[in-house]
Design an enzyme around this catalytic site. Sequence first.
Site, mmCIF file in Angstrom:
data_model
loop_
_atom_site.group_PDB
_atom_site.id
_atom_site.type_symbol
_atom_site.label_atom_id
_atom_site.label_comp_id
_atom_site.label_asym_id
_atom_site.label_seq_id
_atom_site.Cartn_x
_atom_site.Cartn_y
_atom_site.Cartn_z
ATOM 1 N N LYS A 103 0.814 -1.227 0.000
ATOM 2 C CA LYS A 103 0.000 0.000 0.000
ATOM 3 C C LYS A 103 0.836 1.259 0.000
ATOM 4 O O LYS A 103 0.413 2.296 -0.503
ATOM 5 C CB LYS A 103 -1.009 -0.019 1.149
ATOM 6 C CG LYS A 103 -0.422 -0.178 2.536
ATOM 7 C CD LYS A 103 -0.299 -1.618 2.957
ATOM 8 C CE LYS A 103 0.577 -1.735 4.174
ATOM 9 N NZ LYS A 103 0.586 -2.964 4.845
ATOM 10 N N GLY A 183 5.080 -9.961 13.671
ATOM 11 C CA GLY A 183 5.100 -9.727 12.215
ATOM 12 C C GLY A 183 3.981 -8.810 11.741
ATOM 13 O O GLY A 183 3.661 -8.796 10.561
ATOM 14 N N ASP A 197 0.831 4.341 7.478
ATOM 15 C CA ASP A 197 0.264 3.147 6.859
ATOM 16 C C ASP A 197 -1.263 3.321 6.692
ATOM 17 O O ASP A 197 -1.832 2.966 5.656
ATOM 18 C CB ASP A 197 0.587 1.915 7.714
ATOM 19 C CG ASP A 197 0.002 0.645 7.118
ATOM 20 O OD1 ASP A 197 0.481 0.227 6.064
ATOM 21 O OD2 ASP A 197 -0.960 0.108 7.693
ATOM 22 N N LYS A 201 -3.417 3.459 3.123
ATOM 23 C CA LYS A 201 -4.597 2.627 2.833
ATOM 24 C C LYS A 201 -5.799 3.498 2.459
ATOM 25 O O LYS A 201 -6.575 3.166 1.561
ATOM 26 C CB LYS A 201 -4.917 1.740 4.033
ATOM 27 C CG LYS A 201 -3.859 0.646 4.220
ATOM 28 C CD LYS A 201 -3.935 0.011 5.588
ATOM 29 C CE LYS A 201 -2.965 -1.152 5.708
ATOM 30 N NZ LYS A 201 -2.783 -1.621 7.075
HETATM 31 P P1 NAP Z 1 9.298 -8.452 5.270
HETATM 32 O O1 NAP Z 1 9.013 -9.468 6.298
HETATM 33 O O2 NAP Z 1 10.262 -7.351 5.569
HETATM 34 O O3 NAP Z 1 9.795 -9.208 3.954
HETATM 35 C C1 NAP Z 1 10.319 -8.561 2.830
HETATM 36 C C2 NAP Z 1 10.895 -9.617 1.885
HETATM 37 O O4 NAP Z 1 11.278 -8.976 0.662
HETATM 38 C C3 NAP Z 1 12.150 -10.319 2.419
HETATM 39 O O5 NAP Z 1 12.092 -11.692 2.117
HETATM 40 C C4 NAP Z 1 13.306 -9.667 1.645
HETATM 41 O O6 NAP Z 1 14.376 -10.553 1.374
HETATM 42 C C5 NAP Z 1 12.625 -9.331 0.330
HETATM 43 N N1 NAP Z 1 13.233 -8.171 -0.327
HETATM 44 C C6 NAP Z 1 13.319 -6.910 0.131
HETATM 45 N N2 NAP Z 1 13.929 -6.124 -0.763
HETATM 46 C C7 NAP Z 1 14.239 -6.922 -1.815
HETATM 47 C C8 NAP Z 1 14.895 -6.715 -3.061
HETATM 48 N N3 NAP Z 1 15.356 -5.522 -3.381
HETATM 49 N N4 NAP Z 1 14.991 -7.776 -3.914
HETATM 50 C C9 NAP Z 1 14.530 -8.988 -3.585
HETATM 51 N N5 NAP Z 1 13.901 -9.252 -2.415
HETATM 52 C C10 NAP Z 1 13.778 -8.242 -1.548
HETATM 53 O O7 NAP Z 1 7.956 -7.728 4.796
HETATM 54 P P2 NAP Z 1 6.435 -8.241 4.985
HETATM 55 O O8 NAP Z 1 5.957 -7.934 6.358
HETATM 56 O O9 NAP Z 1 6.308 -9.626 4.469
HETATM 57 O O10 NAP Z 1 5.656 -7.211 4.044
HETATM 58 C C11 NAP Z 1 5.754 -7.308 2.647
HETATM 59 C C12 NAP Z 1 4.746 -6.360 2.006
HETATM 60 O O11 NAP Z 1 3.434 -6.718 2.419
HETATM 61 C C13 NAP Z 1 4.904 -4.886 2.392
HETATM 62 O O12 NAP Z 1 4.554 -4.082 1.292
HETATM 63 C C14 NAP Z 1 3.893 -4.689 3.500
HETATM 64 O O13 NAP Z 1 3.434 -3.359 3.604
HETATM 65 C C15 NAP Z 1 2.779 -5.592 3.005
HETATM 66 N N6 NAP Z 1 1.868 -6.088 4.037
HETATM 67 C C16 NAP Z 1 2.375 -6.666 5.157
HETATM 68 C C17 NAP Z 1 1.496 -7.167 6.113
HETATM 69 C C18 NAP Z 1 1.991 -7.806 7.393
HETATM 70 O O14 NAP Z 1 1.148 -8.098 8.243
HETATM 71 N N7 NAP Z 1 3.280 -8.035 7.550
HETATM 72 C C19 NAP Z 1 0.112 -7.088 5.895
HETATM 73 C C20 NAP Z 1 -0.371 -6.511 4.725
HETATM 74 C C21 NAP Z 1 0.527 -6.016 3.795
HETATM 75 P P3 NAP Z 1 15.284 -11.215 2.532
HETATM 76 O O15 NAP Z 1 14.354 -12.141 3.263
HETATM 77 O O16 NAP Z 1 16.350 -11.936 1.801
HETATM 78 O O17 NAP Z 1 15.761 -10.082 3.386
HETATM 79 N N1 HSE Z 2 1.594 -3.047 9.354
HETATM 80 C C1 HSE Z 2 0.283 -3.211 8.843
HETATM 81 C C2 HSE Z 2 -0.710 -3.150 9.983
HETATM 82 C C3 HSE Z 2 0.173 -4.520 8.113
HETATM 83 O O1 HSE Z 2 -0.296 -3.253 11.149
HETATM 84 O O2 HSE Z 2 -1.907 -2.992 9.734
HETATM 85 C C4 HSE Z 2 -1.141 -4.722 7.408
HETATM 86 O O3 HSE Z 2 -1.324 -3.844 6.362
#
Ligand code: NAP
Ligand code: HSE
Length: 424
Positions: A103, A183, A197, A201
């Site tokens: 987002k 997480g 954030d 959204k």
């Molecule tokens: P995260 O745990 O930080 O994971 C990011 C992943 O992307 C890691 O595996 C990292 O690799 C990889 N990465 C980062 N930069 C890269 C690059 N330049 N090239 C290749 N790989 C790369 O993040 P996340 O929490 O999963 O969130 C991911 C996305 O989903 C974000 O946009 C976030 O806003 C969205 N989101 C998250 C949640 C949540 O609850 N966490 C909910 C809704 C949406 P390495 O593992 O090798 O470091």
């Molecule tokens: N960091 C975000 C939250 C993940 O806490 O709502 C879901 O978008």
Amino acid sequence: MKKKVHLGIFGLGTVGTGVVELLLKRKQMVGDCQVVLEKVAVRHKRKKRAVSLPSSLLTTSPEDILRDPKIDTVIEVMGGVNPAREIILEALRRRKNVVTANKALLARAGSEIFKEAMENDCYLGVRASNIASYRLIESLSFSPSRISKLVGVFNGTCNYILTEMERKEEDFSTVLGRAQKMGYTERDPSDDVDGYDTAHKLIVLLGLSLGYFPPLGSILVEGIRNISPLDVIFARELGYRIKLLAIAKIQGNDLEARVHPALLPRDRGLARLEGIENGIELRDEVGLEIGMQAPGAGKYPTATAILEDLICVARGRKLAFPSDKKKLSLRGMGGIETQYYLRLSALDEAGVLGKISCVLGEHGISIKSVLQKGRDEKKRKSVPLIMLTHEAREENLQKALKRMEKLPVVKEKPVLMRVEEGIF
Ligand code: NAP
Ligand code: HSE
């Protein structure tokens, strides 16, 4: 009807791991569609992972996915604006369908990305970017009517922090640390707690509904960092709960959009959301109202929303995006009218309340109720003084606040929160 998806994933962190786990658990079948996982791009190939994949599937080069003609669909869950923006645009140019949870990127480059998707006749799935695992995005993109009002709780981390502060009387940093371990947070958790954030959204939802993504810098964004356990307790005593709200109102060509913590009456739907639950209440231009609620953060809710989009890809669903891109003018905050909560640290002596009420009165602000806590027998220390106002104009309230700060009987910077009693 297409039933097979050849998939590349960018990112194997919290969300990417959830997607892969769910795919493996379902033997790469999602609904009636077979998903062939071709490649996963990460930053560090040797990192220990929570999910085990053959090392031949991992790459550190995004090009390995973008250039592979077999791969027809990519999931972007790496986060951040760059290089995610270039990767998504390039995937679309190469006519690959894209599913993203990003987002922060959509809020900044949503118009450009949707335009590229439409020009290349690709599906762009963004369900996971907002109120994960719910069909909110669907109902906004396909609705024949524009929204006229929206109020939502969009950040799981903040809702979790506020709930735990109230329930367990824990402080802000303790609960934030736990949210990070679970997480729920963004890579930089200040995006969550400082309101960005939620603002991202809100911008994405407005973009999907109106075809206009308001610039981030043009909306008021306040977070929950400065909310103290005292405010949570006083709010409870007064019959409210504090929530980080996203609010948008559209009247003609005027758009009011803001993100800030607010007091909501405890019995209201959104006030009852617990932990990482997100919720939204919407009214459209013909007066129809809907409300939705779903877990908004974490590995499985987000991964589930992504798999829903994969099913859409497999079934050949087309992208829906509003075509009437009317540019709206954003209303300044000074003109908004709402009720306010004020917490002052004031000396406990005769005449203090009179001085403070006098400043409010001079700015046309009427007091609804006053609560004073504690008693300082020696009359030297300050005590918390809580005031609720009736509806007032924000610009008057801000002026009054500046005057109050200068009163010798007021000992600290007053805390101000908006009270959203009758937003619908
Ligand atoms: P995260 O745990 O930080 O994971 C990011 C992943 O992307 C890691 O595996 C990292 O690799 C990889 N990465 C980062 N930069 C890269 C690059 N330049 N090239 C290749 N790989 C790369 O993040 P996340 O929490 O999963 O969130 C991911 C996305 O989903 C974000 O946009 C976030 O806003 C969205 N989101 C998250 C949640 C949540 O609850 N966490 C909910 C809704 C949406 P390495 O593992 O090798 O470091
Ligand atoms: N960091 C975000 C939250 C993940 O806490 O709502 C879901 O978008």
